[in-house]
Design a protein around this motif. Structure first.
Motif, short mmCIF file in Angstrom:
data_model
loop_
_atom_site.label_atom_id
_atom_site.label_comp_id
_atom_site.label_asym_id
_atom_site.label_seq_id
_atom_site.Cartn_x
_atom_site.Cartn_y
_atom_site.Cartn_z
N CYS A 1 5.01 -3.04 -7.09
CA CYS A 1 3.84 -2.54 -7.83
C CYS A 1 4.20 -1.56 -8.95
O CYS A 1 3.32 -1.16 -9.71
CB CYS A 1 2.88 -1.84 -6.86
SG CYS A 1 3.57 -0.36 -6.11
N MET A 2 5.46 -1.18 -9.10
CA MET A 2 5.81 -0.21 -10.13
C MET A 2 5.83 -0.89 -11.50
O MET A 2 6.51 -1.89 -11.68
CB MET A 2 7.16 0.43 -9.83
CG MET A 2 7.47 1.61 -10.74
SD MET A 2 9.05 2.43 -10.34
CE MET A 2 8.66 3.18 -8.79
N THR B 1 0.84 -1.21 0.00
CA THR B 1 0.00 0.00 0.00
C THR B 1 0.87 1.25 0.00
O THR B 1 0.58 2.23 -0.70
CB THR B 1 -0.93 0.01 1.23
OG1 THR B 1 -1.76 -1.15 1.20
CG2 THR B 1 -1.80 1.26 1.26
N SER C 1 4.10 5.83 -5.39
CA SER C 1 4.01 5.89 -6.86
C SER C 1 2.96 6.91 -7.29
O SER C 1 3.17 7.67 -8.25
CB SER C 1 3.65 4.51 -7.42
OG SER C 1 4.67 3.58 -7.17
N GLN C 2 1.84 6.93 -6.57
CA GLN C 2 0.79 7.89 -6.89
C GLN C 2 1.27 9.32 -6.66
O GLN C 2 1.01 10.22 -7.47
CB GLN C 2 -0.46 7.61 -6.05
CG GLN C 2 -1.64 8.51 -6.40
CD GLN C 2 -2.88 8.17 -5.58
OE1 GLN C 2 -2.82 7.43 -4.62
NE2 GLN C 2 -4.00 8.74 -5.97
N LEU C 3 1.99 9.54 -5.56
CA LEU C 3 2.55 10.87 -5.29
C LEU C 3 3.46 11.31 -6.43
O LEU C 3 3.40 12.45 -6.90
CB LEU C 3 3.35 10.85 -3.98
CG LEU C 3 2.62 10.92 -2.65
CD1 LEU C 3 3.63 10.86 -1.51
CD2 LEU C 3 1.76 12.17 -2.54
N GLN D 1 2.31 1.86 -3.44
CA GLN D 1 1.30 2.46 -4.31
C GLN D 1 1.11 3.94 -3.99
O GLN D 1 0.95 4.77 -4.90
CB GLN D 1 -0.02 1.71 -4.16
CG GLN D 1 0.02 0.30 -4.73
CD GLN D 1 -1.22 -0.51 -4.38
OE1 GLN D 1 -2.05 -0.09 -3.58
NE2 GLN D 1 -1.33 -1.70 -4.97
N HIS D 2 1.15 4.26 -2.69
CA HIS D 2 1.01 5.66 -2.26
C HIS D 2 2.15 6.52 -2.82
O HIS D 2 1.92 7.61 -3.37
CB HIS D 2 1.00 5.71 -0.73
CG HIS D 2 1.19 7.09 -0.15
ND1 HIS D 2 0.27 8.10 -0.27
CD2 HIS D 2 2.24 7.62 0.55
CE1 HIS D 2 0.72 9.19 0.33
NE2 HIS D 2 1.91 8.92 0.83
N GLN E 1 6.17 3.01 -15.73
CA GLN E 1 6.47 3.95 -14.65
C GLN E 1 7.96 3.97 -14.36
O GLN E 1 8.57 5.03 -14.14
CB GLN E 1 5.70 3.57 -13.39
CG GLN E 1 4.21 3.85 -13.45
CD GLN E 1 3.49 3.42 -12.18
OE1 GLN E 1 3.89 2.45 -11.52
NE2 GLN E 1 2.45 4.13 -11.83
N PHE F 1 3.85 10.05 -9.68
CA PHE F 1 3.36 10.12 -11.06
C PHE F 1 2.09 10.95 -11.21
O PHE F 1 1.62 11.14 -12.34
CB PHE F 1 3.17 8.71 -11.61
CG PHE F 1 4.45 7.93 -11.69
CD1 PHE F 1 5.44 8.29 -12.59
CD2 PHE F 1 4.69 6.87 -10.83
CE1 PHE F 1 6.63 7.59 -12.66
CE2 PHE F 1 5.88 6.16 -10.88
CZ PHE F 1 6.85 6.53 -11.80
N SER F 2 1.54 11.45 -10.10
CA SER F 2 0.39 12.36 -10.20
C SER F 2 0.82 13.77 -10.58
O SER F 2 -0.01 14.61 -10.92
CB SER F 2 -0.38 12.40 -8.87
OG SER F 2 0.43 12.96 -7.85
N GLN F 3 2.13 14.02 -10.55
CA GLN F 3 2.67 15.33 -10.91
C GLN F 3 3.39 15.22 -12.25
O GLN F 3 4.51 14.70 -12.31
CB GLN F 3 3.64 15.81 -9.83
CG GLN F 3 3.04 15.90 -8.43
CD GLN F 3 1.97 16.95 -8.35
OE1 GLN F 3 2.18 18.10 -8.73
NE2 GLN F 3 0.79 16.58 -7.87
#
Length: 479
Positions: free
Chosen positions: A333-334, A289, A295-297, A292-293, A338, A299-301
């Motif tokens: 999870c990457m 988890t 990675s989201q931080l 994933q957090h 990515q 690639f969300s930018q």
């Protein structure tokens, strides 16, 4: 305000200052302990308590061993309480409070002006002059009022306290660096290879001692829920709070402070993931988890590559997390897309730390993929990327990290063996080996520390071994 300045100075001068420790009295420690235990809850005092907690940590060697656990718990309890506070909501609430206070003050001033100047004057000309005088008097009175920015001061104090708390936790997690004397006998010459190889074998393949935490610190960190609170601080700053600050020049500097807190939290996370047991981090599901957090931080930018401080902090946290997951055989999870996006953004970054982290992430992920089927093309892409960094990066530290990553990725596995032959890894490394040695002789002592030279000597030794291994692989696959 002055207490905070003095506390900040005291924390600074007590850090890594053994001479000062000799002159610090027990009475002084008692004063600091009483300040830590105070029940005052203003944000300025929260900052003061945080700075005092940092000072007490710096002075821990003066504290009797029987009291160490109690003091460590007290320090981390303060840091935990500071990190518990929602900085974004505080910014919003304090700005609303400031707006209301200024509005009330303006209305009060209007009422007073009206009461003092409410005189009926029929002459238009005289009335006009009266209004001009009133306007000038009102401006003059406002100019004389003392500037009041208590909400901004309190918010700044909280943000400073949270940043300081995170920095103290990082210091708790960092082991002492080896002194230059310990590395003095190492050199980047060929004659050191034999010594390095002996040391490497005697240490079971490990040159440097692993980071470790004392039982007291480990227990206090987990009991105070420090890992959970640090993960929460890695999130991007509250958007509403950022919007509010961006529209007000005096509050705008707080945006940078909020971003700094996020970066410090990511650095903290890197340390904790490297040091704490997987169970204390919540087990395998919690690590997945967390991955994933992060990675989201990242690639969300879309423009994350432009924010070097953020990129260095989050790539460091990802590196530590992926390394821990790989060592425990926890699936990662990457995605390959990515991974390559991060690679392209990172390997050309001007920051050496970013390049080192990205290269290491490539190595960790590649070593996991090498054990799986159907990963040939991804391994070839990773190998070509690492080869480019190893042979073209101007920093020997980054080049050494890239070589280490190549050793990890292509050390074992059928897919890795096929990929190494197809990208002509052996011939590339044979060609680069004398170049690497020459650069170490030419730049080593002038540009790099003794510790870095020790690591580079180890890389040079492993490069020779790896070339021998690759010769065997290539001969077997091409015969």
């Amino acid at each position: 305000m002055y207490c905070g300045i003095y506390a900040n100075c005291l924390q600074t001068v007590t850090e890594d200052n053994p001479e000062l420790l000799k002159s610090f009295s027990a009475a002084g420690l008692q004063i600091l302990e009483s300040a830590m235990l105070s029940s005052v809850n203003s944000m300025e005092y929260i900052l003061l308590k945080t700075l005092v907690a940092g000072t007490v940590w710096n002075l821990k060697d003066l504290i009797p061993s029987r009291s160490q656990a109690e003091i460590i718990n007290a320090v981390l309890k303060i840091l935990s309480e500071v990190l518990e506070m929602d900085a974004g909501q505080t910014v919003i609430q304090m700005k609303v409070a400031e707006t209301q206070r200024l509005k009330t003050a303006a209305e009060t001033e209007e009422i007073l002006e009206s009461a003092n100047g409410d005189v009926l004057i029929e002459d238009d000309e005289v009335e006009e002059m009266s209004h001009k005088r009133k306007a000038r008097r009102k401006a003059f009175v406002s100019d004389l009022l003392p500037p009041t920015d208590k909400e901004l001061r309190q918010t700044t104090a909280l943000l400073s306290a949270q940043q300081t708390a995170l920095e103290i936790i990082v210091n708790m997690c960092c082991s002492e660096d080896p002194s230059d004397d310990e590395w003095e006998e190492f050199s980047s010459s060929d004659e050191s290879d034999a010594f390095m190889e002996t040391s490497f074998n005697e240490c079971g393949g490990q040159l440097l001692s692993p980071l470790c935490l004392s039982h007291e610190i480990h227990t206090a960190l987990t009991n105070c829920l420090i890992p959970k609170k640090i993960v929460e601080k890695t999130a991007f700053p509250n958007r509403t709070a950022v919007d509010i600050c961006s529209k007000n020049p005096t509050w705008k500097p707080l945006i940078r402070k909020m971003n700094t807190i996020q970066c410090r939290a990511l650095v903290c996370l890197q340390s904790l993931v490297s040091l704490l047991d997987v169970d204390h981090l919540g087990g395998a599901p919690a690590l997945q988890t967390l991955a994933q957090h992060l990675s989201q931080l990242l690639f969300s930018q879309p423009d994350f590559a432009k924010h070097t401080d953020f990129l260095e902090a989050i790539s460091g946290a990802l590196r530590a997390l992926l390394q821990t997951m790989a060592s425990k055989n926890i699936s990662q999870c990457m995605t390959p897309d990515q991974l390559m996006t991060l690679c392209k953004a990172g390997i050309y970054n001007s920051n050496t730390g970013v390049r080192v982290n990205v290269v290491s992430i490539l190595g960790i992920t590649g070593s996991v993929l090498a054990k799986e089927d159907g990963t040939l093309e991804t391994l070839k892409t990773i190998g070509c990327c690492l080869l480019e960094v190893a042979t073209k990066d101007p920093s020997l530290v980054v080049a050494g990290e890239a070589l280490d990553a190549l050793f990890d990725v292509f050390a074992d596995g059928k897919e890795a063996e096929k990929a190494s032959v197809q990208i002509r890894l052996l011939s590339a490394l044979k060609e680069f080996q004398p170049v690497f040695k020459m650069k170490m002789r030419k730049e080593g002592r002038s540009k790099y520390s003794q510790e870095q030279l020790c690591v580079l000597d180890n890389v040079k030794m492993n490069l020779r071994r790896f070339i021998t291994y690759q010769e065997t692989v290539e001969k077997r696959l091409t015969s």
